[in-house]
Design an enzyme around this catalytic site. Sequence first.
Site, short mmCIF file in Angstrom:
data_model
loop_
_atom_site.label_atom_id
_atom_site.label_comp_id
_atom_site.label_asym_id
_atom_site.label_seq_id
_atom_site.Cartn_x
_atom_site.Cartn_y
_atom_site.Cartn_z
N TYR A 70 0.82 -1.22 0.00
CA TYR A 70 0.00 0.00 0.00
C TYR A 70 0.86 1.27 0.00
O TYR A 70 0.40 2.32 -0.42
CB TYR A 70 -0.91 0.02 1.23
N LYS B 2 3.09 -15.28 1.74
CA LYS B 2 3.25 -16.02 0.48
C LYS B 2 4.75 -16.30 0.37
O LYS B 2 5.42 -15.89 -0.58
CB LYS B 2 2.70 -15.18 -0.68
N ASP C 123 -3.11 -18.27 0.05
CA ASP C 123 -4.15 -18.99 -0.72
C ASP C 123 -4.78 -20.09 0.13
O ASP C 123 -6.00 -20.25 0.17
CB ASP C 123 -3.58 -19.54 -2.05
N ASP D 198 -6.25 -6.91 4.10
CA ASP D 198 -7.42 -6.27 3.47
C ASP D 198 -8.35 -7.36 2.93
O ASP D 198 -9.57 -7.34 3.16
CB ASP D 198 -6.95 -5.34 2.36
N ASP E 57 -12.11 -9.11 4.80
CA ASP E 57 -13.44 -9.12 4.17
C ASP E 57 -14.01 -10.54 4.18
O ASP E 57 -15.19 -10.76 4.41
CB ASP E 57 -13.37 -8.64 2.71
C1 IPM Z 1 -10.35 -1.22 4.21
C2 IPM Z 1 -10.65 -0.58 2.89
C3 IPM Z 1 -9.53 0.39 2.55
C4 IPM Z 1 -8.24 -0.40 2.47
C5 IPM Z 1 -9.72 1.25 1.29
C6 IPM Z 1 -11.04 1.99 1.30
C7 IPM Z 1 -8.58 2.21 1.10
O1 IPM Z 1 -10.83 -1.55 1.91
O2 IPM Z 1 -10.20 -0.48 5.21
O3 IPM Z 1 -10.27 -2.45 4.28
O4 IPM Z 1 -7.95 -1.02 1.43
O5 IPM Z 1 -7.50 -0.42 3.46
MG MG Z 2 -10.89 -3.54 2.69
#
Ligand code: IPM
Ligand code: MG
Length: 370
Positions: A139, A203, A235, A259, A263
């Site tokens: 990032y 990885k 993975d 990230d 999710d």
């Molecule tokens: C998160 C989001 C952010 C990230 C984006 C909106 C920059 O996806 O906080 O997980 O990738 O960190």
């Molecule tokens: Mg995110």
Amino acid sequence: MKIAVLPGDGIGKEIIPQAIKVINAIKEKYSLDIEIEYGDIGGEAIDKYGTPFPESTKKLVLEADATLLGAVGGPKWDNLPFEKRPERGLLALRKVLKTFANLRPAKVYDELVSASTLKEDIVKGVDILVIRELTSGIYFGKPRGVFEIENFPLREYYSEDELKGNKVGINTLKYTDEEITRIAKVAFEAARKRNKKVTSVDKANVLEATSFWREVVEQVSKDYPDVELNHMYVDNAAMQLLRWPKQFDVILTTNMFGDIISDEAAALTGSLGMLPSASLGGEKGLYEPVHGSAPDIAGKDLANPIATINSVGMMFNYTFNRPDIEALIDKAVREVLKEYRTKDIYSPGTKLVSCSQMGDLISRRILDLN
Ligand code: IPM
Ligand code: MG
């Protein structure tokens, strides 16, 4: 207690008012001295000031004890050059606050087992803490950007064949031992207070920087003989999270893998709208829901405010050292969920409510609880 509040874009403007109702209920219940100040970030700040992270916001967050953020981004700003996009505002905020440790707890409430797309025996009782490195890795690594081939800073590393075409895009995955050590320590400390198990996700079979990550984590683990450590390729980790999530306690990983994995972990809980986060490591904490600005449902009062409300709980715990208040918020949320649901977690037999109704219900329940 001084809190900087940055609603941001999309549903950020709908979920934050619900979190404010909760803060006000806590303030009243415990007679606390809480001061709230609002600032702009993301797309809204671009429209007003031409930048996603204006100086005034920087000043505000540096003066506050903690920052509560809604969400940033939306289709309106998607065509801007990268350095001007709303997401850059969030990255700048994390960097300014030096919050390298992002804690994302994915806990499946018994009340919500039916909201998950996975089978009940797979998700029931899941309690995972994802610890994502937040201020380095791909990032933030340099060089980055899209370059005309002749201006590409790493030209000498590639053969002519590898640089055919007109332009080249690049991002860089970089970690120093110091950066890995400090985030690994956070993970081991957290595991000590939980089920004493850390799974470090990398990885290492392909990427040197993450094989180095593995080596450093291994080194740090020597100071924590009471905590079990295992390593997993990303993975495999993605697959294991769906196959048998109960094998995980603390997951320690890099910025980008974190990230993605967080999710996925959120989906176990039934909805991305349930996952809170705390970003720590600097002098002040940053608290935000894991989800984004959800432009598709923005302005409809449909969003689930619980991720943001639970982020307020984390704020009381980590910044204001009031785990009792976090527990109370959690209890109020669970009780309300027995009867009421937003659309994302709706199941037959419960009552469907809007974002703002959910905020009302939870804040009222906080005042009613002993
Ligand atoms: C998160 C989001 C952010 C990230 C984006 C909106 C920059 O996806 O906080 O997980 O990738 O960190
Ligand atoms: Mg995110």
